[in-house]
Write a protein that holds these residues in place. Structure first.
Motif, short mmCIF file in Angstrom:
data_model
loop_
_atom_site.label_atom_id
_atom_site.label_comp_id
_atom_site.label_asym_id
_atom_site.label_seq_id
_atom_site.Cartn_x
_atom_site.Cartn_y
_atom_site.Cartn_z
N VAL A 58 0.87 -1.18 0.00
CA VAL A 58 0.00 0.00 0.00
C VAL A 58 0.91 1.23 0.00
O VAL A 58 1.85 1.31 0.79
CB VAL A 58 -0.88 0.03 1.27
CG1 VAL A 58 -1.72 1.31 1.31
CG2 VAL A 58 -1.77 -1.19 1.33
N LEU A 59 0.64 2.16 -0.91
CA LEU A 59 1.43 3.39 -0.97
C LEU A 59 0.64 4.52 -0.31
O LEU A 59 -0.51 4.77 -0.68
CB LEU A 59 1.73 3.76 -2.42
CG LEU A 59 2.52 5.07 -2.63
CD1 LEU A 59 3.99 4.85 -2.29
CD2 LEU A 59 2.39 5.57 -4.06
N ILE A 60 1.23 5.16 0.68
CA ILE A 60 0.53 6.26 1.37
C ILE A 60 1.29 7.55 1.12
O ILE A 60 2.43 7.70 1.56
CB ILE A 60 0.42 6.00 2.89
CG1 ILE A 60 -0.28 4.68 3.15
CG2 ILE A 60 -0.34 7.15 3.56
CD1 ILE A 60 0.60 3.62 3.74
N VAL A 61 0.68 8.48 0.42
CA VAL A 61 1.31 9.77 0.18
C VAL A 61 0.86 10.71 1.29
O VAL A 61 -0.34 10.91 1.50
CB VAL A 61 0.91 10.35 -1.19
CG1 VAL A 61 1.75 11.59 -1.51
CG2 VAL A 61 1.06 9.31 -2.28
N SER A 62 1.82 11.23 2.02
CA SER A 62 1.47 12.02 3.20
C SER A 62 2.28 13.32 3.21
O SER A 62 3.50 13.28 3.24
CB SER A 62 1.75 11.19 4.45
OG SER A 62 1.53 11.97 5.58
N PRO A 63 1.61 14.46 3.15
CA PRO A 63 2.33 15.73 2.98
C PRO A 63 2.91 16.29 4.27
O PRO A 63 3.74 17.16 4.24
CB PRO A 63 1.26 16.67 2.43
CG PRO A 63 -0.02 16.13 2.98
CD PRO A 63 0.16 14.65 3.13
N TYR A 105 7.92 -4.21 1.25
CA TYR A 105 7.21 -3.57 2.36
C TYR A 105 5.70 -3.74 2.21
O TYR A 105 5.17 -3.90 1.11
CB TYR A 105 7.54 -2.08 2.43
CG TYR A 105 8.98 -1.82 2.81
CD1 TYR A 105 9.39 -1.91 4.14
CD2 TYR A 105 9.94 -1.51 1.84
CE1 TYR A 105 10.71 -1.68 4.50
CE2 TYR A 105 11.26 -1.28 2.19
CZ TYR A 105 11.64 -1.37 3.52
OH TYR A 105 12.94 -1.14 3.87
N ARG A 106 5.02 -3.70 3.33
CA ARG A 106 3.57 -3.76 3.31
C ARG A 106 3.00 -2.33 3.20
O ARG A 106 2.05 -2.08 2.49
CB ARG A 106 3.05 -4.42 4.59
CG ARG A 106 1.59 -4.83 4.52
CD ARG A 106 1.06 -5.29 5.88
NE ARG A 106 1.73 -6.47 6.42
CZ ARG A 106 1.44 -7.72 6.09
NH1 ARG A 106 0.52 -7.96 5.19
NH2 ARG A 106 2.09 -8.70 6.66
N MET A 127 6.18 -0.58 -10.11
CA MET A 127 5.77 -1.53 -9.07
C MET A 127 4.29 -1.86 -9.15
O MET A 127 3.50 -1.07 -9.63
CB MET A 127 6.01 -0.91 -7.70
CG MET A 127 7.32 -1.26 -7.09
SD MET A 127 7.45 -0.42 -5.53
CE MET A 127 6.13 -1.17 -4.62
N GLU A 128 3.95 -3.02 -8.62
CA GLU A 128 2.54 -3.33 -8.48
C GLU A 128 2.08 -2.96 -7.09
O GLU A 128 2.61 -3.46 -6.09
CB GLU A 128 2.31 -4.82 -8.71
CG GLU A 128 2.36 -5.20 -10.16
CD GLU A 128 1.77 -6.59 -10.37
OE1 GLU A 128 0.66 -6.85 -9.85
OE2 GLU A 128 2.45 -7.41 -11.00
N LEU A 129 1.08 -2.07 -7.00
CA LEU A 129 0.57 -1.65 -5.71
C LEU A 129 -0.84 -2.17 -5.53
O LEU A 129 -1.52 -2.47 -6.51
CB LEU A 129 0.56 -0.12 -5.63
CG LEU A 129 1.90 0.59 -5.75
CD1 LEU A 129 1.70 2.08 -5.97
CD2 LEU A 129 2.74 0.33 -4.50
N SER A 130 -1.28 -2.27 -4.30
CA SER A 130 -2.64 -2.73 -4.09
C SER A 130 -3.59 -1.57 -3.84
O SER A 130 -4.78 -1.65 -4.07
CB SER A 130 -2.70 -3.70 -2.90
OG SER A 130 -2.30 -3.01 -1.73
N LEU A 131 -3.01 -0.46 -3.34
CA LEU A 131 -3.86 0.68 -2.98
C LEU A 131 -2.99 1.92 -2.89
O LEU A 131 -1.84 1.84 -2.44
CB LEU A 131 -4.53 0.40 -1.62
CG LEU A 131 -5.34 1.53 -0.96
CD1 LEU A 131 -6.58 1.85 -1.78
CD2 LEU A 131 -5.74 1.14 0.46
#
Lengths: 481, 346
Positions: A58-63, A105-106, A127-131
């Motif tokens: 899961v990729l989390i973009v956080s500013p 990484y998860r 990359m393959e991401l799930s979310l």
């Protein structure tokens, strides 16, 4: 997949909090989701649980760096090891390592600036991401309180077809902000969940004073006599220091909390507050984040915040346990001028735009203006973004619009003070929602009786006592004490 | 305030022969030939790198305060003079001592390790396996993890052993008890958060900066105790791995030293390393300062050295410009070498 079972298995909870199940359900179906949930209502679970159900990262973009660090800490504290934060704090070597093993990484946290770096961008795209999660999504909006052009550009990184679902998360979003979020992220008919912004257990009080000194006197008297835990928000570091010192001198266990404090001291303060060893924290309003405490009973705004969003977010740190809490908004003449100044301080002015254009015309790189300190980092960021896309004239008028918009935001906060309409109704309307019923003891404008809401302070309980080093060492390391 | 007292002492020791900036570079521990040279020349070892994170702004505030108190006068070119009142203040002895030369800010790394180890062990004592680490730096976290594994923390005996080492070693120190309190109050454990500087300052009725200086002086004293009696404190001595600075030369000077010791001349070294002659000379001065057995005779005769030392004595100055006027036949390099050497042997 049985969601309840997964919740129990991975987090140990029996039930979802409101909204979580629908949000997660839609994500699992592959739908884009916009979720507006107040802070403390379990926003992060909405992507953490899917993280365990999907087999890809899961990729989390956080500013906001402090919040990112916070999320990472919480995950690690729960024993999750497959978590990484890609931000400017990493050394070259750590970054190389992290990028190399990224697929392992998860949870991958990344700042917008880092996401746009060519090598990171390329790595993520292959990359393959799930979310993909856009945290604090209101920052994407040009109307958002923390305008971040790099965040506007995250659309550039997202694949156009065949991409995983996007989850946009925010605690506060008005209609225009919501529109911006959906369009900048190219969201595909997203499922939308909006939690009610009204927090019934927080009672709203306003108080007007003749001058600043009177405000401070009131704060000291009030804090001396009523029970915390509480947070006082103020505008400057110096003021946070001064107020906290006055409180300490009155034997109140208080501490100043702002970006000028050493990291270590900030952690001490948080832990003391959590452990009930501190009664009050005096924070700058740029810096109240990362305080997770369920039983905050009072929030005092020494002066008005710049937007109703900020106001809601800050008072929202009170009463997370569901019990009654009170939010005091203090006012004296001229506060709105100060708030306007603070709100527009970071905005590029005409002279900045002219200097930027001159520099470009002279064939120099405009970054030199930033390195020489002529422009702040924010101004440089914002201008680089817009001047690459629009004429100087258009950018000037855009910035003027932005300034007016920010002034209007301050006026809306001022209305809480100057208007007689229910304060709660005003705030809720700002978020495009309606107040369904009138509640007891609502706010100063509706009439409020504080005697049952604010408890008397028991001064004997909370003062932090120092002994000597041997005794403290025993407490830290000796068994059976 | 302590910081002002320290500053005044440094300025006084410089005999008004440097600008105020030299004091700033000294406190920051600037690794430049000039600053290192000053350390040796004026015997300011205790203060070199005392405050690596000091900002120019904070430094200037303190200088302004000294000026406001009429302890110093600032001249336009950055030089200064000390008033009679200032001299009186500077003559008072400091209540604490430092050994910055050997630690240079590394004492903070040492304490970070101790903090995280104590926090981990304290949580283990209460069967808490997860907690938010007080130290964010991943390299330190990694180091501490290795330490705990190396000393078999699983056996749950480390708490007792470390407690006793800390307790015994601190008891041995002749520093004020309150300094030991400060150190231990900066540690955290399960349900025992550390104390902020603001809280400590209030508790001991001192300025925040003074509290921090006491704490640093305490760490230096503690580290010296640990390094003198390493066998008595195996755990703490392990924690102070790579903390004490034993290689006293800058790395560039070190490279020059290697070439010099195999018989290369200054000119050859300059060519090999592609550095200016001046730079190589700086390195030679640094070696003269740091290495007791270093002979400067290849560069300046004994008679000439005596001339320099006599001039220093007669005219009461170590200012190079003045010495050059008195002894025009000697080069600046020769003067500096002699002063550097003189400072070591006297």
């Amino acid at each position: 997949m049985n969601l309840q079972g997964a919740l129990k298995q991975y987090f140990g909870y029996d039930t979802f909090r409101s909204g979580q199940e629908e949000i997660i359900g839609n994500i699992l179906k592959g739908k884009d989701v916009v979720a507006i949930l107040p802070t403390g209502m379990g926003k992060s679970l909405c992507y953490q649980l899917p993280g365990y159900l999907f087999q890809k990262p899961v990729l989390i973009v956080s500013p906001l760096l402090s919040l990112m660090q916070d999320q990472v800490d919480q995950l690690k504290q729960r024993g999750e090891k497959r978590v990484v934060a890609l931000n400017s704090f990493l050394t070259m070597e750590q970054k190389k390592y992290a990028l190399h093993f990224l697929q392992e990484y998860r949870f991958i946290f990344v700042s917008p600036e880092m996401l746009l770096q060519p090598q990171v961008k390329a790595r993520i795209q292959e990359m393959e991401l799930s979310l993909i999660v856009a945290d604090e999504a209101h920052c994407i909006s040009q109307w958002g309180f923390d305008f971040r052009p790099d965040y506007l550009r995250i659309g550039e990184v997202l694949p156009e077809s065949n991409r995983p679902p996007i989850l946009a998360l925010s605690a506060t979003a008005t209609d225009s902000v919501l529109r911006d979020i959906k369009s900048y992220l190219n969201m595909d008919e997203p499922f939308q969940y909006m939690h009610t912004v009204n927090r019934e257990n927080i009672h709203l009080v306003k108080k007007a004073f003749m001058n600043r000194e009177e405000k401070i006197e009131w704060i000291i008297e009030h804090v001396k006599n009523t029970a915390g835990p509480g947070i006082i928000y103020t505008q400057s570091r110096a003021k946070a220091e001064a107020i906290s010192l006055q409180l300490i001198q009155q034997n109140v266990a208080a501490a100043a909390y702002h970006a000028g404090k050493e990291t270590q001291d900030r952690q001490f303060i948080q832990q003391q507050f959590l452990a009930g060893k501190l009664e009050w924290i005096v924070a700058t309003n740029a810096f109240g984040m990362g305080i997770h405490k369920e039983n905050v009973r009072q929030v005092i705004h020494e002066t008005m915040p710049a937007t109703l969003s900020n106001y809601m977010q800050e008072i929202g740190r009170a009463g997370r346990d569901g019990n009654s809490a009170v939010a005091f908004l203090l006012y004296c003449d001229g506060d709105e001028q100060f708030a306007k100044f603070i709100a527009t301080e970071d905005l590029p002015k005409e002279v900045h735009i002219d200097r930027f254009m001159q520099t470009v015309a002279a064939g120099e790189h405009p970054e030199s203006l930033y390195t020489k300190g002529e422009l702040s980092e924010v101004v440089f960021r914002v201008l680089s973004y817009w001047l690459a896309r629009e004429s100087a004239e258009k950018v000037k008028s855009r910035m003027l619009d932005l300034q007016l918009k920010k002034f209007e935001e301050v006026e809306l906060v001022l209305n809480l003070i100057s208007h007689q309409e229910c304060m709660r109704r005003q705030v809720v309307r700002y978020f495009g929602q309606e107040l369904l019923e009138q509640q007891e003891n609502c706010c100063t404008n509706c009439g409020i009786e504080l005697s049952n809401l604010v408890q008397k302070r028991d001064a004997s309980k909370t003062t932090v006592k120092m002994t000597n080093w041997q005794q403290r060492l025993d407490k830290l390391l000796a068994r059976n004490l | 305030m302590l910081i002002q007292q320290i500053l005044l002492k440094i300025l006084y020791t410089f005999q008004q022969e440097r600008t105020v900036s030299a004091a700033f570079h000294l406190l920051k521990g600037k690794r430049s030939g000039q600053t290192i040279h000053d350390v040796g020349l004026y015997n300011l070892y205790p203060f070199f790198g005392l405050l690596p994170k000091l900002t120019r702004q904070k430094f200037d505030e303190q200088i302004d305060l000294l000026f406001a108190k009429n302890a110093i006068l600032i001249e336009e070119n950055g030089y200064y003079s000390i008033t009679e009142y200032g001299k009186q203040l500077a003559a008072q002895s400091l209540p604490i001592s430092f050994d910055s030369w050997h630690y240079r800010g590394n004492e903070h790394l040492f304490f970070s390790r101790v903090s995280l180890i104590v926090q981990s062990l304290s949580h283990q004592l209460h069967q808490k396996n997860t907690f938010i680490p007080i130290e964010r730096n991943e390299q330190i976290q990694q180091w501490v993890r290795q330490f705990l594994l190396r000393h078999q923390y699983q056996k749950q005996l480390l708490q007792q052993a470390l407690h006793s080492e800390i307790s015994v070693s601190l008891s041995m120190l002749t520093i004020e008890e309150k300094i030991k309190d400060l150190i231990i109050y900066r540690l955290s454990g399960y349900n025992e958060p550390g104390f902020t500087w603001q809280q400590l300052a209030f508790g001991y009725e001192m300025h925040e900066m003074d509290v921090q200086l006491l704490y640093i002086s305490g760490l230096h004293a503690w580290l010296n105790e640990l390094s003198h009696k390493s066998a008595q404190y195996p755990l703490l001595h392990d924690i102070m791995q790579n903390i004490r600075v034993e290689v006293l030369l800058t790395s560039s000077a070190n490279a020059t030293a290697k070439l010099y010791k195999v018989g290369r001349t200054i000119e050859e070294i300059s060519q090999i390393r592609r550095l200016k002659i001046n730079t190589i000379e700086d390195h030679i001065v640094e070696m003269a300062m740091n290495e007791t057995n270093f002979s400067i005779e290849p560069f300046i005769t004994i008679e000439e050295q005596q001339q320099v030392l006599a001039a220093v004595e007669d005219y009461g100055t170590k200012r190079l410009k003045t010495l050059k006027e008195i002894l025009p036949h000697l080069s600046y390099f020769q003067l500096r070498l002699t002063l550097a050497k003189g400072a070591i042997t006297t």
